[in-house]
Design a protein around this motif. Sequence first.
Motif, mmCIF file in Angstrom:
data_model
loop_
_atom_site.group_PDB
_atom_site.id
_atom_site.type_symbol
_atom_site.label_atom_id
_atom_site.label_comp_id
_atom_site.label_asym_id
_atom_site.label_seq_id
_atom_site.Cartn_x
_atom_site.Cartn_y
_atom_site.Cartn_z
ATOM 1 N N THR A 1 0.774 -1.301 0.006
ATOM 2 C CA THR A 1 0.133 0.088 -0.111
ATOM 3 C C THR A 1 0.829 1.388 -0.132
ATOM 4 N N GLY B 1 -7.419 0.763 -2.504
ATOM 5 C CA GLY B 1 -8.162 -0.072 -1.431
ATOM 6 C C GLY B 1 -9.552 0.569 -0.979
ATOM 7 N N ARG C 1 -12.730 -2.033 11.352
ATOM 8 C CA ARG C 1 -13.366 -3.366 11.219
ATOM 9 C C ARG C 1 -14.733 -3.448 11.280
ATOM 10 N N THR D 1 -14.816 -3.899 7.192
ATOM 11 C CA THR D 1 -14.435 -5.220 7.432
ATOM 12 C C THR D 1 -12.839 -5.598 7.566
ATOM 13 N N VAL E 1 -10.734 -6.299 5.432
ATOM 14 C CA VAL E 1 -10.121 -5.977 4.185
ATOM 15 C C VAL E 1 -9.632 -4.458 4.727
ATOM 16 N N ARG F 1 -6.620 -4.318 7.263
ATOM 17 C CA ARG F 1 -5.464 -4.746 6.738
ATOM 18 C C ARG F 1 -4.741 -3.614 5.962
ATOM 19 N N MET F 2 -5.652 -2.898 5.071
ATOM 20 C CA MET F 2 -5.068 -1.732 4.442
ATOM 21 C C MET F 2 -4.625 -0.589 5.435
ATOM 22 N N ILE G 1 -0.617 -7.588 3.088
ATOM 23 C CA ILE G 1 -1.376 -7.988 1.739
ATOM 24 C C ILE G 1 0.049 -8.912 1.172
#
Length: 423
Positions: A145, A186, A215, A219, A221, A224-225, A235
């Motif tokens: 990222t 993202g 979260r 979510t 995803v 993580r970003m 990632i």
Amino acid sequence: MRKIFALADCNSFYASCERVFNPSLEGRPVIVLSNNDGCVIARTNEAKALGIAGFEPVFKYQQIIDQHNVAVFSANFALYGDLSSRVMATLRQFTPEMEIYSIDEAFLSLASMNIDRTAYCRKIKATVSQWTGIPVSIGIGPTKTLAKLANRLAKKDPGLGGVLDITDNPQIDQLLAQTKVEDIWGVGRRYTALLSRHGIQTALQLRNANDDWIRSHMTVVGLRMVEELRGNPCIDGQETPPPKKCIMTSRSFGRDVHVKEELEQAVAEFTTMCAEKLRKQKSKASLLTVFIGSNCFRDEPQYSNSITLGLPEPTDYTPRLLELAHRGLKNIFKPGYSYKRAGVLLAGIGPRDITQLDMLEPGQEKSGETGLMRAVDSINSRMGRGTLKYAAAGINRPWKMRQMMLSPRFTTSWEDLPVAKAV
DNA sequence: TCTGGGGTCCTAGGACCC
DNA sequence: TCTGGGGTCCTAGGACCC
């Protein structure tokens, strides 16, 4: 060991490809259009400077195009795909570990190398330019990222010479504060709006956001970003991409379609294309979806529908898939609408070699089918796509897509090979 | 006053990417 | 007149099982 990623991303890739074999385009605004010559999908900096936006229908810009002598091209994916593999082959020379992320981007791992990263990436950039004619920019960071973000900054600031390393950069907070959330890898339209409603507008604010909130609203995803923005890699990717889990072929038509037979032919053609892709990755499929849709830009009654049919046992045999697709279309077709698009999607995909046989119809020998498909594929690959076709796909193709401004297939077709003439 | 609980698999829909 | 195509992953909810 700590990870370090370099993201090499080609500048205005499709437009740059057109320039490689047409040097007169240098310095001129160039744009490339989507299938059917519909939307703008690539623009050189000169075109961006004229205010031409990406993913907008080209007719909106006709005046600018005429006024400023903008060079316009239909998408020539045969050319772009070939130049892409040349760029990737060049990049491979520079790292033991590389992940091809898209047609014009690759992540190179620099972790194990004891080098001046910026100087090394400048050399990569120069080599790609010399060997392929394609300009690339390179961003370097401790996560993908952040490498993406660095790449963006490298493209924006001409003073950086196309390369920016933000690993251990003391200015990192400042750089993040300058970056809007929508420019982060993202974060799309929806998340931009959501974050904005909660007062989060910059990458720095997002990096410092509350984990539980992220979260629950974005979510894992999203989480993580955010971790990636903090410098913790989450990632990862594979060097060799896994086989596709679904395979799709769909098109908008060059003109509206009203006749069922034409729709049948289009669906048959898309099915054969899907089957080719399926065999190429050595898989079989057990589910087939057909979908059709009317022209939603027309002020008329709309209809769109899809149907998914299953096979008792997975197959890669085109005639069987054609049969299924035909049956599907028959189920969902309704006369009286202007159809604009159709598509076929294969799912339930698994490896060709491990096949679950049908319990009720055991022991069928299908070797003839395998041989037939292999023969068809090899002829089409040697003699050109569509040399051998199925009658179900028709011959006239009145619905075929428009490509009014297609450049030659300079590198993948003997007839289109450029010729150098002595003067 | 009264409803079981815990697990897996599949699908549809929503978000994203280039 | 004219508005792309091909993918990924995650989650929620329903079906089904014991």
